[in-house]
Design an enzyme around this catalytic site. Structure first.
Site, PDB file in Angstrom:
ATOM      1  N   ASN A   1       0.734  -1.229   0.058  1.00 13.19           N
ATOM      2  CA  ASN A   1      -0.270   0.112  -0.067  1.00 13.19           C
ATOM      3  C   ASN A   1       0.718   1.211  -0.089  1.00 13.19           C
ATOM      4  OD1 ASN A   1       0.837  -0.446   2.642  1.00 13.19           O
ATOM      5  ND2 ASN A   1      -1.234   0.285   3.349  1.00 13.19           N
TER       6      ASN A   1
ATOM      7  N   LYS B   1      12.298  -7.582   1.432  1.00 14.03           N
ATOM      8  CA  LYS B   1      11.617  -8.300   0.521  1.00 14.03           C
ATOM      9  C   LYS B   1      10.020  -7.428   0.451  1.00 14.03           C
ATOM     10  CE  LYS B   1       8.149 -10.782   0.561  1.00 14.03           C
ATOM     11  NZ  LYS B   1       7.261 -10.250  -0.301  1.00 14.03           N
ATOM     12  N   PRO B   2      10.021  -6.855  -0.765  1.00 12.91           N
ATOM     13  CA  PRO B   2       8.655  -6.087  -0.850  1.00 12.91           C
ATOM     14  C   PRO B   2       7.617  -6.862  -1.388  1.00 12.91           C
ATOM     15  CG  PRO B   2      10.130  -5.815  -2.775  1.00 12.91           C
ATOM     16  CD  PRO B   2      10.919  -6.635  -2.079  1.00 12.91           C
ATOM     17  N   ALA B   3       6.380  -6.506  -1.355  1.00  9.63           N
ATOM     18  CA  ALA B   3       5.266  -7.169  -1.639  1.00  9.63           C
ATOM     19  C   ALA B   3       5.265  -7.550  -3.244  1.00  9.63           C
ATOM     20  CB  ALA B   3       3.991  -6.337  -1.428  1.00  9.63           C
TER      21      ALA B   3
ATOM     22  N   GLY C   1       2.679  -5.016   7.627  1.00  8.34           N
ATOM     23  CA  GLY C   1       1.707  -5.795   6.944  1.00  8.34           C
ATOM     24  C   GLY C   1       0.674  -6.198   7.868  1.00  8.34           C
ATOM     25  N   SER C   2      -0.007  -7.196   7.449  1.00  7.51           N
ATOM     26  CA  SER C   2      -1.346  -7.643   8.240  1.00  7.51           C
ATOM     27  C   SER C   2      -0.879  -8.343   9.665  1.00  7.51           C
ATOM     28  CB  SER C   2      -2.086  -8.747   7.353  1.00  7.51           C
ATOM     29  OG  SER C   2      -1.507  -9.816   7.086  1.00  7.51           O
TER      30      SER C   2
ATOM     31  N   GLU D   1       4.804  -3.569  12.454  1.00  5.20           N
ATOM     32  CA  GLU D   1       3.805  -2.533  12.162  1.00  5.20           C
ATOM     33  C   GLU D   1       2.717  -3.254  11.519  1.00  5.20           C
ATOM     34  OE1 GLU D   1       4.085   0.584  12.889  1.00  5.20           O
ATOM     35  OE2 GLU D   1       6.063   0.675  13.582  1.00  5.20           O
ATOM     36  N   LEU D   2       1.539  -3.514  12.138  1.00  4.87           N
ATOM     37  CA  LEU D   2       0.463  -4.278  11.708  1.00  4.87           C
ATOM     38  C   LEU D   2      -0.750  -3.588  11.281  1.00  4.87           C
ATOM     39  CD1 LEU D   2       1.400  -7.199  14.308  1.00  4.87           C
ATOM     40  CD2 LEU D   2       2.232  -6.519  11.967  1.00  4.87           C
TER      41      LEU D   2
ATOM     42  N   ARG E   1      -7.095   8.992   1.737  1.00  2.68           N
ATOM     43  CA  ARG E   1      -5.710   8.823   1.247  1.00  2.68           C
ATOM     44  C   ARG E   1      -5.283   7.372   0.846  1.00  2.68           C
ATOM     45  NH1 ARG E   1      -0.215   9.065   3.951  1.00  2.68           N
ATOM     46  NH2 ARG E   1      -1.303   8.003   5.833  1.00  2.68           N
TER      47      ARG E   1
ATOM     48  N   CYS F   1      -3.110   1.649   6.430  1.00  2.00           N
ATOM     49  CA  CYS F   1      -3.355   1.317   7.899  1.00  2.00           C
ATOM     50  C   CYS F   1      -3.970   2.108   9.065  1.00  2.00           C
ATOM     51  CB  CYS F   1      -2.145   0.632   8.415  1.00  2.00           C
ATOM     52  SG  CYS F   1      -0.659   1.910   8.370  1.00  2.00           S
TER      53      CYS F   1
ATOM     54  N   SER G   1       1.083  10.936  10.189  1.00  5.64           N
ATOM     55  CA  SER G   1       2.433  10.434   9.772  1.00  5.64           C
ATOM     56  C   SER G   1       3.658  11.410   9.586  1.00  5.64           C
ATOM     57  CB  SER G   1       2.367   9.763   8.346  1.00  5.64           C
ATOM     58  OG  SER G   1       1.429   8.731   8.429  1.00  5.64           O
TER      59      SER G   1
ATOM     60  N   GLU H   1       8.623   3.301  14.436  1.00  4.47           N
ATOM     61  CA  GLU H   1       9.204   3.878  13.314  1.00  4.47           C
ATOM     62  C   GLU H   1       9.592   5.253  13.110  1.00  4.47           C
ATOM     63  OE1 GLU H   1       7.626   1.401   9.901  1.00  4.47           O
ATOM     64  OE2 GLU H   1       9.349   0.103  10.270  1.00  4.47           O
TER      65      GLU H   1
HETATM   66  P1  NAP Z   1       0.500  -9.049   3.976  1.00  7.85           P
HETATM   67  O1  NAP Z   1      -0.470  -9.850   3.279  1.00  7.85           O
HETATM   68  O2  NAP Z   1       0.547  -9.217   5.521  1.00  7.85           O
HETATM   69  O3  NAP Z   1       1.836  -8.549   3.360  1.00  7.85           O
HETATM   70  C1  NAP Z   1       2.580  -8.023   3.858  1.00  7.85           C
HETATM   71  C2  NAP Z   1       4.158  -8.453   3.385  1.00  7.85           C
HETATM   72  O4  NAP Z   1       4.286  -9.550   3.820  1.00  7.85           O
HETATM   73  C3  NAP Z   1       4.111  -8.826   1.871  1.00  7.85           C
HETATM   74  O5  NAP Z   1       5.389  -8.500   1.386  1.00  7.85           O
HETATM   75  C4  NAP Z   1       4.016 -10.073   1.574  1.00  7.85           C
HETATM   76  O6  NAP Z   1       4.501 -10.778   0.704  1.00  7.85           O
HETATM   77  C5  NAP Z   1       4.708 -10.706   2.983  1.00  7.85           C
HETATM   78  N1  NAP Z   1       4.074 -12.083   3.428  1.00  7.85           N
HETATM   79  C6  NAP Z   1       2.994 -12.690   3.296  1.00  7.85           C
HETATM   80  N2  NAP Z   1       3.078 -13.889   3.948  1.00  7.85           N
HETATM   81  C7  NAP Z   1       4.006 -13.731   4.598  1.00  7.85           C
HETATM   82  C8  NAP Z   1       4.693 -15.003   5.169  1.00  7.85           C
HETATM   83  N3  NAP Z   1       4.066 -16.016   5.447  1.00  7.85           N
HETATM   84  N4  NAP Z   1       5.939 -14.960   5.494  1.00  7.85           N
HETATM   85  C9  NAP Z   1       6.694 -13.638   5.192  1.00  7.85           C
HETATM   86  N5  NAP Z   1       6.155 -12.701   4.632  1.00  7.85           N
HETATM   87  C10 NAP Z   1       4.883 -12.864   4.086  1.00  7.85           C
HETATM   88  O7  NAP Z   1      -0.280  -7.444   4.118  1.00  7.85           O
HETATM   89  P2  NAP Z   1      -0.762  -6.770   2.796  1.00  7.85           P
HETATM   90  O8  NAP Z   1      -1.924  -7.025   2.247  1.00  7.85           O
HETATM   91  O9  NAP Z   1       0.477  -6.600   1.902  1.00  7.85           O
HETATM   92  O10 NAP Z   1      -0.727  -5.267   3.412  1.00  7.85           O
HETATM   93  C11 NAP Z   1      -2.005  -4.614   4.228  1.00  7.85           C
HETATM   94  C12 NAP Z   1      -1.579  -4.860   5.628  1.00  7.85           C
HETATM   95  O11 NAP Z   1      -0.594  -4.167   6.066  1.00  7.85           O
HETATM   96  C13 NAP Z   1      -2.964  -4.136   6.238  1.00  7.85           C
HETATM   97  O12 NAP Z   1      -3.387  -4.893   7.450  1.00  7.85           O
HETATM   98  C14 NAP Z   1      -2.083  -2.873   6.833  1.00  7.85           C
HETATM   99  O13 NAP Z   1      -2.992  -2.359   8.043  1.00  7.85           O
HETATM  100  C15 NAP Z   1      -1.042  -3.169   7.119  1.00  7.85           C
HETATM  101  N6  NAP Z   1      -0.063  -2.044   7.125  1.00  7.85           N
HETATM  102  C16 NAP Z   1       0.423  -1.741   8.574  1.00  7.85           C
HETATM  103  C17 NAP Z   1       1.252  -0.498   8.346  1.00  7.85           C
HETATM  104  C18 NAP Z   1       1.552  -0.002   9.659  1.00  7.85           C
HETATM  105  O14 NAP Z   1       2.645   0.781   9.878  1.00  7.85           O
HETATM  106  N7  NAP Z   1       1.185  -0.613  10.897  1.00  7.85           N
HETATM  107  C19 NAP Z   1       1.542   0.204   7.390  1.00  7.85           C
HETATM  108  C20 NAP Z   1       0.830  -0.160   6.057  1.00  7.85           C
HETATM  109  C21 NAP Z   1       0.097  -1.387   5.885  1.00  7.85           C
HETATM  110  P3  NAP Z   1       3.457 -11.078  -0.827  1.00  7.85           P
HETATM  111  O15 NAP Z   1       3.193 -10.085  -1.053  1.00  7.85           O
HETATM  112  O16 NAP Z   1       4.518 -11.893  -1.670  1.00  7.85           O
HETATM  113  O17 NAP Z   1       2.212 -11.797  -0.327  1.00  7.85           O
END
Ligand code: NAP
Length: 492
Positions: free
Chosen positions: A165, A188-190, A242-243, A264-265, A292, A298, A455, A472
């Protein structure tokens, strides 16, 4: 000049990225030659392909980071600072191209992409300034027998994992403090948004970041590759954005090796508007906090609680503003709401909206999937959303604003805290005393008081409860995540 020409001009031909993982300062294919398609979410068309890294490639990345570690750790802070500053300057110079690349692969509107590049670049400027201000401590032990010296050392090799995102900012928010601290990293980016990460890798190299200090790998097997990297004893840090679900899995895996984690979840931010709020300011703030990145943030306002006296005027004003937004491809100059990242994301939003309507919500605008190519959902406002609706407990991650009315301050705080998350919250009131009281009652790592955006690289970003661990940015907070304290007891 069209997008492709602009990208070519700055040396970021998207097709070039089908050539390489970035390991040890070199671009290389994955060991088995497989590729990951990158899709334009505004059309569903494949626009590029990047390598699909294997376990062998991940091991090569750790090896490259290990080889570069001593040299980078021993590089003078001033020199590290100057390289980070150059990263900032190059990002600013290339900002338009980077913004277009983000708009292309992520889909967000160009104006949001420009904002992201500016924010992402700031992490280099801020950490360039912080890199030369890392200090230790010196004191006398209470017993008087010795002196206590505390030194802060780079933690070691760091694995950084980022979501789609904010393809630039989530990476620089980790890379800049890690490098300032003297660490080497593997990013490792998405897999949905790898092009920005690779474009930035080329830029770091140009800025003077030595080979192996930053390595970037993309993969469709993030679990196995991350687990293998965490099992390597040279890796000492995992920083993940990530999630919450994936974060939990990674915390459990990191525990096996007792690796330091920053997490950062997910979020579920409440946006609370009191009767005495400045209506226009609250609407401006709601549009920023909700829209935004078309709601794919998040920190996005996920639940909007409005006091009864201002409720109708707020709901009416928000619906008018949301309905007027121009929906389109992020790369179109006049787009205000771009596509969602995938079809799956659109289907999730649709499920949440249908569930809220079944539980009594009223649709004020939008409310159903747009019939057009690409992954679009229209700006939507719902009123009378039940606190029991699924969207009150799950991240919507889309352009849907659910409004629920409240009467008393205590009820607003109770609603706000009725979630497992605790990342961000927003409060609008002209009574600053009430604002501070409510801010202290809400369980969240960050509060916007009469502000829809909080932010800032100079402030600690992060959540409580299931929204994460660590911070962060901020004064020392971000860099501290990448350092270990070493205590030396000295007698002289
Ligand atoms: P996600 O599915 O958790 O993926 C995030 C990253 O983790 C990606 O690079 C993904 O790779 C990788 N990943 C997935 N499964 C994994 C595993 N088993 N082991 C290691 N890495 C793994 O999250 P998303 O859908 O990309 O992002 C949205 C989430 O991020 C939302 O919940 C949002 O709230 C959260 N977020 C939090 C913040 C914060 O600062 N708190 C900021 C931004 C976003 P792949 O792309 O290859 O699946």
């Amino acid at each position: 000049m069209n997008l492709a020409q602009q990208i070519d001009q700055d040396g970021y031909d998207v097709r070039r990225f089908s050539h390489g993982l970035y390991i040890g300062g070199m671009w290389r294919p994955s060991s088995d030659g497989r590729l990951i398609d990158v899709v334009d979410p505004s059309s569903g068309a494949v626009i590029a392909a990047v390598p699909d890294a294997t376990l062998e490639d991940a091991a090569a990345a750790v090896k490259a980071a290990a080889r570069a570690a001593k040299g980078w750790r021993e590089t003078a802070p001033r020199k590290r600072s100057e390289i980070l500053r150059r990263c900032f300057e190059l990002m600013v110079e290339r900002s338009e191209t980077l913004a277009m690349l983000i708009a292309l692969e992520n889909g967000k509107a160009l104006r949001d992409a420009r904002g992201e590049v500016a924010y992402a670049a700031e992490f280099f400027r801020w950490n360039a300034e912080e890199a030369v201000r890392i200090t230790g401590e010196f004191g006398t032990a209470p017993s008087g027998t010795n002196r206590i010296v505390v030194d802060y050392e780079p933690i070691g090799i760091c694995v950084l994992i980022t979501p789609w995102n904010f393809p630039a900012a989530m990476a620089t928010r980790k890379i800049a403090p890690a490098l300032a601290a003297g660490c080497t990293v593997i990013l490792k980016p998405a897999s949905e948004t790898p092009l920005t990460a690779y474009a930035l890798a080329a830029l770091y190299s140009e800025a003077g970041v030595p080979a192996g200090v930053v390595n970037v790998i993309t993969t469709t097997s993030p679990g196995p590759l991350t687990f293998a990297m965490l099992a390597d004893p040279r890796v000492r840090k995992l920083s993940f954005t990530g999630s919450t679900g994936v974060g939990r899995t990674l915390l459990a895996e990191a525990a096996k090796h007792v690796i330091s984690c920053s997490m950062e979840l997910g979020g579920n931010a409440p946006f609370v508007v009191f009767d005495d709020a400045d209506l226009d300011a609250a609407l401006d703030g709601a549009m920023i906090a909700k829209m935004r990145n078309a709601g794919e943030a998040c920190t996005a306002a996920n639940r909007i609680y409005v006091q009864s006296g201002i409720h109708d005027a707020f709901a009416d004003g928000l619906s008018k503003r949301m309905a007027a937004l121009k929906v389109g491809a992020g790369t179109n100059a006049d787009t205000e709401c771009g596509p969602m990242i995938t079809r799956k994301a659109v289907d999730k939003i649709d499920r949440l909206v249908k569930d809220a309507i079944e539980r009594g919500a009223k649709v004020l605008c939008g409310g159903s999937i747009l019939d057009r190519e690409g992954f679009f959902y229209p700006p939507t406002v719902l009123s009378a959303v039940s606190p029991e609706a699924d969207m009150a407990h799950e991240e919507i991650f889309g352009p849907v604003a659910p409004i629920t009315m409240f009467e008393a301050e205590d009820q607003a705080i109770a609603y706000a805290n009725d979630t497992e998350y605790g990342l961000a919250a927003y409060i609008y009131t002209r009574d600053v005393g009430r604002g501070m009281r409510v801010a202290s009652g809400i369980e969240a790592g960050m509060i916007g008081l009469n502000r829809g955006l909080m932010s800032d690289p100079a402030a600690p970003f992060g959540g409580v409860k299931q929204s994460g661990l660590g911070r962060e940015g901020g004064q020392h907070h971000g860099i501290a995540e990448f350092m270990e304290a070493k205590y030396i007891a000295v007698t002289f």
